[in-house]
Write a protein that holds these residues in place. Sequence first.
Motif, PDB file in Angstrom:
ATOM      1  N   THR A 191      35.387  31.617  36.308  1.00  6.98           N
ATOM      2  CA  THR A 191      34.717  32.463  37.309  1.00  6.98           C
ATOM      3  C   THR A 191      34.994  31.947  38.710  1.00  6.98           C
ATOM      4  O   THR A 191      35.269  32.735  39.627  1.00  6.98           O
ATOM      5  CB  THR A 191      33.197  32.501  37.037  1.00  6.98           C
ATOM      6  N   LEU A 192      34.937  30.639  38.890  1.00  8.19           N
ATOM      7  CA  LEU A 192      35.207  30.061  40.208  1.00  8.19           C
ATOM      8  C   LEU A 192      36.651  30.304  40.627  1.00  8.19           C
ATOM      9  O   LEU A 192      36.936  30.679  41.770  1.00  8.19           O
ATOM     10  CB  LEU A 192      34.894  28.564  40.173  1.00  8.19           C
ATOM     11  N   ILE A 193      37.586  30.112  39.700  1.00  7.18           N
ATOM     12  CA  ILE A 193      39.002  30.341  40.017  1.00  7.18           C
ATOM     13  C   ILE A 193      39.222  31.786  40.445  1.00  7.18           C
ATOM     14  O   ILE A 193      39.904  32.065  41.449  1.00  7.18           O
ATOM     15  CB  ILE A 193      39.868  29.997  38.793  1.00  7.18           C
ATOM     16  N   ILE A 194      38.656  32.720  39.706  1.00  4.53           N
ATOM     17  CA  ILE A 194      38.830  34.142  40.031  1.00  4.53           C
ATOM     18  C   ILE A 194      38.165  34.485  41.351  1.00  4.53           C
ATOM     19  O   ILE A 194      38.746  35.200  42.188  1.00  4.53           O
ATOM     20  CB  ILE A 194      38.287  35.007  38.877  1.00  4.53           C
ATOM     21  N   TYR A 227      44.231  35.975  34.569  1.00  2.00           N
ATOM     22  CA  TYR A 227      43.682  36.973  33.640  1.00  2.00           C
ATOM     23  C   TYR A 227      44.509  37.058  32.358  1.00  2.00           C
ATOM     24  O   TYR A 227      43.962  37.300  31.274  1.00  2.00           O
ATOM     25  CB  TYR A 227      43.611  38.336  34.318  1.00  2.00           C
ATOM     26  N   LEU A 228      45.812  36.852  32.452  1.00  3.53           N
ATOM     27  CA  LEU A 228      46.645  36.837  31.245  1.00  3.53           C
ATOM     28  C   LEU A 228      46.221  35.695  30.334  1.00  3.53           C
ATOM     29  O   LEU A 228      46.095  35.876  29.114  1.00  3.53           O
ATOM     30  CB  LEU A 228      48.120  36.687  31.616  1.00  3.53           C
ATOM     31  N   ASP A 234      43.487  44.333  31.098  1.00  4.68           N
ATOM     32  CA  ASP A 234      43.384  45.368  32.116  1.00  4.68           C
ATOM     33  C   ASP A 234      43.407  44.757  33.511  1.00  4.68           C
ATOM     34  O   ASP A 234      44.071  45.277  34.424  1.00  4.68           O
ATOM     35  CB  ASP A 234      42.099  46.192  31.928  1.00  4.68           C
ATOM     36  N   SER A 235      42.693  43.655  33.679  1.00  7.53           N
ATOM     37  CA  SER A 235      42.669  42.989  34.986  1.00  7.53           C
ATOM     38  C   SER A 235      44.018  42.354  35.291  1.00  7.53           C
ATOM     39  O   SER A 235      44.473  42.362  36.445  1.00  7.53           O
ATOM     40  CB  SER A 235      41.563  41.941  35.021  1.00  7.53           C
ATOM     41  N   CYS A 236      44.668  41.805  34.269  1.00  4.56           N
ATOM     42  CA  CYS A 236      46.009  41.258  34.478  1.00  4.56           C
ATOM     43  C   CYS A 236      46.950  42.339  34.988  1.00  4.56           C
ATOM     44  O   CYS A 236      47.692  42.138  35.954  1.00  4.56           O
ATOM     45  CB  CYS A 236      46.536  40.654  33.180  1.00  4.56           C
TER      46      CYS A 236
END
Length: 457
Positions: A191-194, A227-228, A234-236
């Motif tokens: 979550t932090l990375i995103i 995301y991959l 879908d986000s990827c």
Amino acid sequence: MHKIKTYIIYTAWCILLTVFAGCKKYLEQKPVSGVDTPDTLPELQGLLDRYSRLNINDPGSDEISSDDYYLTTSDWQSQNEQHRRMYIWEKDNLFPIPSLEWSSAYSSLYYANTVLEAIDKIEPLPATKADWNNIKGQAYFLRARLFFRIANIWSLAYDKSTASSDLGIPLRLTTDFNAPSQRNSAQETHTLIIDDLKNALGLLDIVPKAVTRPSKPAAAGLLARVYLSMREYDSCYKYADIAITYKNTLLNYNNSPEIKPTASFPFQPFNAEVIFYSLVNTPSILLNARAKVDSNLYRSFDSNDLRKTLFFRSNNNGTYGFKGGYDGNIGLFTGICTDELYLMRAELHARAERLNEAAIDLNKLLVTRWKQGTYQPYFFNSKQDALNIILTERRKQLQMRCLRWLDIKRLNKEGYNISLRRIINAQEYVLDPNSLRFALPIPEDIIKMTGMPQNPR
């Protein structure tokens, strides 16, 4: 400039002492009086432009642990004890003491945290607002990128069903040495990375002054990679598509002036495919005279595929070494490139059963890799057929970029059952699919200093 040098020398000394452990015995002395903290935009940019620290100093233990190469017994015996143990996936003592790969990664994070703390104390004026945004975006990107590199090595594959309880990595978000290090969950880590990358995407320039600096396409490309790894497809797709919208240049391996076919390392650094440039400071175990290319991987290249000569050098004994990195030298490239974006988007099209679009993306890439006039385009009849071919081409194109370890971990979560094998002194070593050893042990000195839980073996 004097302020920056003074600050860097002091912080580097502090980092060396504490190794980001929150270890009290090193904190009893008061900081040196009169040390200046960077407090102008040029000084903060100067910290982020520390090329030797932030661009060519990535950890590389995931590549050492991966399967795109092998060692002969004699070459294995020539390595230090830690690399010998890492190569055969031993359960502990994989890092020397002090643990430089871990501490170096966290030392680099200190630069990003310094900028993020300092920049909010600088009021952006109309004339400097664009620079203020870009500098803050660079810091967010660099912090996220380092956390992701660390997580790929020292935590298991992300699993949405267990992420809230799975061990992630320590998320150090402050320059305060008194703050203790503790392990966050895998969910908190990702979550932090995103969040950092999404913040960066909103702040960065589209075209950086140099590809050693982050940019919007770099942030979108790294979001797609993250995301991959999480299998959030879908986000990827969304962010791979955004990144390609910003930059879609592909090298033509037939005639690009940025490729020197007869050179020891044919691809020029900062070439047209590179969106963000970063490297592993390549350990001796991975030098191309020693790390032999997997023979099945080498044979998978058609004779008309230009990568067969551009990527590999003959050792004149029936084995081959890899020379096709986008560094133009011995460094192992870990940055963001357009070839990876097309491969991600092709895979995501296939997973969504958009087979025509998947073929278009893959063909657009591969036609630039084959001798002109020899490439026969792919047409896919099924989702599984498309995925098999795209994932094969992904491995062929992106080898030795510290991506294979990530791919093995996430594909095994999909049921691919990829096991790794080494043979040393006629003894076989096996790393089973989804083994706990896909998360390398945190260096023992760090565990002792912090009391953090070790990765289970």
